[in-house]
Write an enzyme that holds these catalytic residues in place. Structure first.
Site, PDB file in Angstrom:
ATOM      1  N   GLU A 171     -40.097  15.186  16.668  1.00  0.00           N
ATOM      2  CA  GLU A 171     -40.416  14.286  15.370  1.00  0.00           C
ATOM      3  C   GLU A 171     -40.817  15.389  14.129  1.00  0.00           C
ATOM      4  OE1 GLU A 171     -42.751  10.511  13.537  1.00  0.00           O
ATOM      5  OE2 GLU A 171     -43.495  11.302  15.422  1.00  0.00           O
ATOM      6  N   LYS A 208     -36.949  11.916  16.585  1.00  0.00           N
ATOM      7  CA  LYS A 208     -37.589  10.576  15.902  1.00  0.00           C
ATOM      8  C   LYS A 208     -37.417  11.347  14.531  1.00  0.00           C
ATOM      9  CE  LYS A 208     -41.453   7.672  15.307  1.00  0.00           C
ATOM     10  NZ  LYS A 208     -42.444   6.904  16.141  1.00  0.00           N
TER      11      LYS A 208
END
Length: 291
Positions: A171, A208
């Protein structure tokens, strides 16, 4: 893995950490003067998470995964360890947030702080029945050197996590408020592609990412053979805007935190709460399978 790869739903981010928990509780209708100390605070946030997880609509039919905070993994819901409850009772794949926060900004980015206890945490996660992990760093400028460093760190740690049999969610969040967000996303796409292409056939990750300025900007990552799934963070967008943006990106599914809990309140009756979370889950699910 089959459930995650199918992308027929979204991932609930229930991993607010110590720094973000007071804000999450405040939005839930619990002010800071209602509790004293971290222990009471974490009891209250676990109560909120448990209430969400036990809602009738919170099942694997529309919620394919849930990201847990370490203390959530160590606790129980309805008499069962949280990760076990998620999978056995709800059909929801459990993930664990493993990062320890952000370092100070350098070259327009904030990399993750060191994680000296990561191996031990991963071992505990495996024993608890966790499927994967999540770790966040932040991009605050379209700085090529900084973005290269942030992606390299994410993948270095990701390979360490893969070594434990877990699937890491990479992420590198792009701050939605920056003026050069689109340029940052261009650099990020390049660096992510380089790292993904270097993975071996037995190494699988998830991504993500902040919802991009250009629809389907990350479509090549969605289709990459080393990527199980690409999920989107709401990043401060309202649920309505996040859903609108998400529905324009083919193959990306949601992994929302604040946008998931928007409108929920500790003061709501169970009927009102369950109706609200049910409507929210349906709207995020519809946006996730659109596009």
């Amino acid at each position: 893995m089959d459930k995650i790869k199918a992308c027929q739903g979204f991932i609930a981010a229930l991993d607010q950490s110590g720094g973000s928990t007071p804000k999450a509780l405040r939005l839930y209708g619990i002010e800071e003067d209602a509790y004293s100390g971290d222990a009471e605070m974490y009891d209250l946030i676990h109560g909120m998470r448990s209430r969400i997880a036990q809602a009738p609509a919170f099942t694997g039919e529309k919620v394919v995964g849930a990201i847990l905070f370490e203390m959530t993994m160590d606790r129980e819901i309805d008499g069962k360890p949280t990760a076990t409850y998620m999978w056995d009772e709800r059909g929801v794949v459990p993930f664990l947030k493993v990062d320890k926060g952000l370092a100070d900004e350098e070259n327009g980015v904030q990399v993750m702080k060191p994680m000296p206890e990561l191996d031990g945490l991963c071992e505990r996660a495996v024993k608890a029945g966790v499927f994967g992990t999540k770790m966040r760093s932040v991009i605050n400028a379209a700085n090529a050197e900084g973005i290269k460093a942030i992606v390299a760190q994410q993948f270095d740690v990701g390979k360490q996590i893969i070594g434990h049999g877990l699937v890491p969610i990479i992420e590198p969040e792009v701050n939605i408020t920056i003026a050069d967000k689109s340029a940052a996303e261009d650099i990020l796409l390049t660096e992510l592609t380089v790292q993904l292409d270097a993975l071996s056939d037995d190494q699988t990750v998830m991504l993500k990412l902040t919802l991009p300025e250009a629809a389907n900007h990350y479509k090549s990552l969605v289709d990459h053979p080393r990527v199980a799934s690409v999920v989107a963070l709401s990043g401060g967008y309202s649920r309505e805007e996040a859903n609108t943006r998400l529905s324009q990106n083919t193959g990306m599914i949601a992994s929302f935190s604040r946008a998931l809990t928007e409108g929920l309140s500790a003061q709501q009756s169970d009927d009102a709460f369950n109706t609200m979370i049910g409507d929210t889950i349906d709207s995020i699910y519809q946006a996730s399978i659109a596009g």
